[in-house]
Enzyme design. Sequence first.
Site, PDB file in Angstrom:
ATOM      1  N   ASP A  89       0.850  -1.186   0.000  1.00 54.47           N
ATOM      2  CA  ASP A  89       0.000   0.000   0.000  1.00 54.47           C
ATOM      3  C   ASP A  89       0.896   1.249   0.000  1.00 54.47           C
ATOM      4  O   ASP A  89       1.884   1.311   0.731  1.00 54.47           O
ATOM      5  CB  ASP A  89      -0.877  -0.041   1.262  1.00 54.47           C
TER       6      ASP A  89
ATOM      7  N   ASP B 212       2.102   5.143  -5.357  1.00 55.01           N
ATOM      8  CA  ASP B 212       1.388   6.368  -4.979  1.00 55.01           C
ATOM      9  C   ASP B 212       2.176   7.609  -5.373  1.00 55.01           C
ATOM     10  O   ASP B 212       3.099   8.028  -4.683  1.00 55.01           O
ATOM     11  CB  ASP B 212       1.120   6.376  -3.472  1.00 55.01           C
TER      12      ASP B 212
ATOM     13  N   GLY C 290      -9.236   5.154   2.936  1.00 53.48           N
ATOM     14  CA  GLY C 290      -9.921   5.824   4.043  1.00 53.48           C
ATOM     15  C   GLY C 290     -11.226   5.137   4.389  1.00 53.48           C
ATOM     16  O   GLY C 290     -12.229   5.787   4.654  1.00 53.48           O
ATOM     17  N   GLY C 291     -11.213   3.802   4.392  1.00 47.63           N
ATOM     18  CA  GLY C 291     -12.459   3.044   4.562  1.00 47.63           C
ATOM     19  C   GLY C 291     -13.025   3.034   5.967  1.00 47.63           C
ATOM     20  O   GLY C 291     -14.190   2.692   6.158  1.00 47.63           O
TER      21      GLY C 291
ATOM     22  N   THR D 273      -7.525   2.158  10.154  1.00 51.63           N
ATOM     23  CA  THR D 273      -7.766   2.735  11.479  1.00 51.63           C
ATOM     24  C   THR D 273      -8.704   1.876  12.327  1.00 51.63           C
ATOM     25  O   THR D 273      -8.434   1.631  13.510  1.00 51.63           O
ATOM     26  CB  THR D 273      -8.345   4.159  11.326  1.00 51.63           C
TER      27      THR D 273
ATOM     28  N   ASN E  10      -9.864   0.113   1.274  1.00 57.26           N
ATOM     29  CA  ASN E  10      -8.747   0.012   2.217  1.00 57.26           C
ATOM     30  C   ASN E  10      -9.205   0.347   3.630  1.00 57.26           C
ATOM     31  O   ASN E  10      -9.872   1.363   3.844  1.00 57.26           O
ATOM     32  CB  ASN E  10      -7.624   0.983   1.836  1.00 57.26           C
TER      33      ASN E  10
ATOM     34  N   GLY F 287      -8.013   7.535   8.219  1.00 59.61           N
ATOM     35  CA  GLY F 287      -8.158   7.684   9.656  1.00 59.61           C
ATOM     36  C   GLY F 287      -9.417   8.403  10.087  1.00 59.61           C
ATOM     37  O   GLY F 287      -9.712   8.476  11.268  1.00 59.61           O
TER      38      GLY F 287
END
Length: 276
Positions: free
Chosen positions: A83, A105, A206-207, A230, A227, A180
């Site tokens: 990732d 990325d 940011g799931g 957190t 993804n 997060g």
Amino acid sequence: MPLVGGKELLDRAERGGYAVAGFNVSNVELALGVIDAAEARRAPILLQFNPSNIEHFGGIEVAGATARALAQASDAPVAVHLDHGPDITLLRAACQTGFTSLMFDGSTTPIDRNIQDTRLAGALAIEYGVAIEAELGHVGGREPGVATSESVLTDPAAARRFVDETQVDSLAISVGTAHGLAGNVDVALVRELRAATRGLPLVLHGGSGVEPNALRDCVRAGVRKLNVSTEIHAAFTQAVAGASGSDPRPALRDARNAVAAAASLRIDALGSALRA
Ligand code: 13P
């Protein structure tokens, strides 16, 4: 069920009209917990590592070898994914240690540079026969070990150019979520991006904290991978917070179970249960 390719998971998700969960793990109990969830829900998943997770795990070779062994021992289909890969050196090391899926990325660089670097990452992915994900726009926020940043939404016309020129297998899009934090997802923008990219599998970072109903709408709109970091890390931390005594194993077992419970909820919202 063996270690599987990231592309195979995405292809199956595309055909089935669901999304797979990619869980970021930074220790063995987190990895075991998400695999427990995958087995219990009979769901395909990706075991994911960002550079900070890799460092905490003891380096790319230890992370890769551990993840592969866990995947091979599992009853569920598990891909091993890098990732937020920052450069070709780490991407190549991931391929050499058996990762089956990569993210490059370049989302904080200008689009021309992002295209140029993503093309190199894509060539490497072809060389090793693994999947390649890239990011356009930028999903900001805060994740342990990852710099905090502001989001930039993904522009559909730019997304079309980006995927035409890079030929990536999937695209991480910025549509309101944040690492997060719970964000409000702009589902209409997901739909626009799906059309602009001619039906490419879309990835939502940011799931954590995204409402299950919003997730289901995103899946209907073309998200094929989510993804999650957190939520499962928080479940782990809470479970070990009250630990005492000389044997950490009872608390670690509780943490593993708490991670599995949190992971199962995301799997169910994505429609990937019973897809193994
Ligand atoms: P969350 O921390 O919001 O779950 O996001 C994880 C992520 O997108 C990792 O790439």
